[in-house]
Design an enzyme around this catalytic site. Sequence first.
Site, PDB file in Angstrom:
ATOM      1  CE  LYS A   1      34.677  16.555  84.729  1.00 18.51           C
ATOM      2  NZ  LYS A   1      35.826  16.503  85.745  1.00 18.51           N
TER       3      LYS A   1
ATOM      4  CG  ASP B   1      39.265  17.170  86.829  1.00 14.28           C
ATOM      5  OD1 ASP B   1      39.426  18.735  86.960  1.00 14.28           O
ATOM      6  OD2 ASP B   1      38.466  16.700  85.841  1.00 14.28           O
TER       7      ASP B   1
END
Length: 511
Positions: free
Chosen positions: A303, A344
């Site tokens: 990420k 997210d």
Amino acid sequence: MTAITAAITVRSVEQALADAARAAEFGADLVELRIDSFTDDLPAITRLVERSPLPCVVTCRHVSEGGEFDGDEQTRIAALEHAGVGARKPAYVDLELAAYQTSANLRQKVHLVAPRNDTGLILSTHDFRGRPADLLQKVEAMAAEPNCRVIKAAWFARSLRDNLEAFELLRASYKPSIMLCMGEFGLPSRVLAKKFSALLTYAAVDPHTGTAPGQPTIAQLKKLYRWDAINSDTQVFGVVGDPLAHSLSPALHNAGFDATGYNGVYLPLRIPPEYEHFKATVGAWLDFPPLHFRGASVTIPHKENLLRFAHERGAEIDALTEKIGAANTLAVRDVGSLYVTNTDYAAALDAVCDSLGITRAQLRGKRIAVLGAGGAARAIVAAFTHHGCAVTIHNRTPAKAQALADQFAAQAAPLEKVRGEVVINCTSVGMHPNVDETPLPDLARLDPLPGVVFDTIYNPAETRLLRDAKAAGAHTISGMDMFYRQGAAQFELWTRLPAPLAAFRRALEPK
Ligand code: ATR
């Protein structure tokens, strides 16, 4: 049309015919009868070919190229010859280029079987160590051989980049070709063989019965990877992470493409943890226009790598994602520019608000305890502090909790001092396979007990933490609720279609 070819190791006529019948039922177009260890009973080989329920490729693969045959060439030729003496002929006979080149005598004998009117000759080369240094020379030699109807090269992929060369070779070839990468990194070459008009791709009838590493099953190709829908325009997506064995993202997004009719396919794309691997692989995939690589979900441990890559490539980065310092979504716009974001953040907010039946505005003032201070925690802390919650971060390594707290106007406190109306687990404790672990073994003794416990882990859907919380009377929210929402946001960004939530939920139900 690229044929799904069921790879069948022949041990007896009955077993091979039973496997072939199941392959036909699953939707295979061809069978490859691997007679490597079945060269003694010559009439049985003839019978097998005659009775095969699907057209067949007959192969007697030598040990030097990954097969089981280690006898002499006389025996091998006799076996192949008997494949072709019955009323029904094999569609193809496959022989290694290396063997074919050894002697004129051997070639003459092979030509008694193939090429013939009904039977094409596949010349092939295999390397189980990696890409052979002389791959291009071998491909050229096969192409130049007038008797060779089909060129086949298979090599063990060392990285996802190997697939690109397989696609390039398929595009450049003027003869029907099979270009496959073996091993876990080679899956794209097997699934996308149809996109690049390969003659065929191999698939196993059952899991673990394949004849080469990395072969998917027929059912996986057809159901999970949308084989029937793939064509040269299919847009390619994937989940980038390491490890990926348990990722549910391929099932989720491919079900979404099915439900909406979007012409896409979504693959697991394992890239080793180091940034250099990420950069080289994602860069190479993006820089190969015929692939139509349009986006990726990016998960642990990449990420932060995605964000760094986005900076280096001059991608547009959503401001909040920049602040979080981690991204989970890469999208390639129609004009080719890149957009990077983090879904997210919104998924976590929506999972909590929807489950509690409140709006984001009503989050203001809620006391939230976040467990963990890694990448997953960053998006959660950013989301809930931004919406006016009083967030306290508890982490095994207190300094990391403090650093994160300082960045987002939150508090830090020891793991033993968890207090909060809402507890959110952002550690990896309790994730498959360590399903008996929990980040809060003393949950039942917390005073006061949390009213809501949310676990961002989605595998398993009900973690031990959630079971303990339920037993203690708390309202629980599964990571699955967040997982399908973050996927839905990605899907909408890539396809500009509303995410088919019902199909997503069905795809995630335990099978
Ligand atoms: P992610 O990107 O998924 O958040 P990460 O950055 O490796 O992954 O963070 C994992 C989090 O889980 C960290 O907060 C880690 O605590 P440390 O900062 O002390 O490493 C936490 N974690 C992992 N294993 C743990 C364990 N056995 N007990 C407590 N916390 C743990």
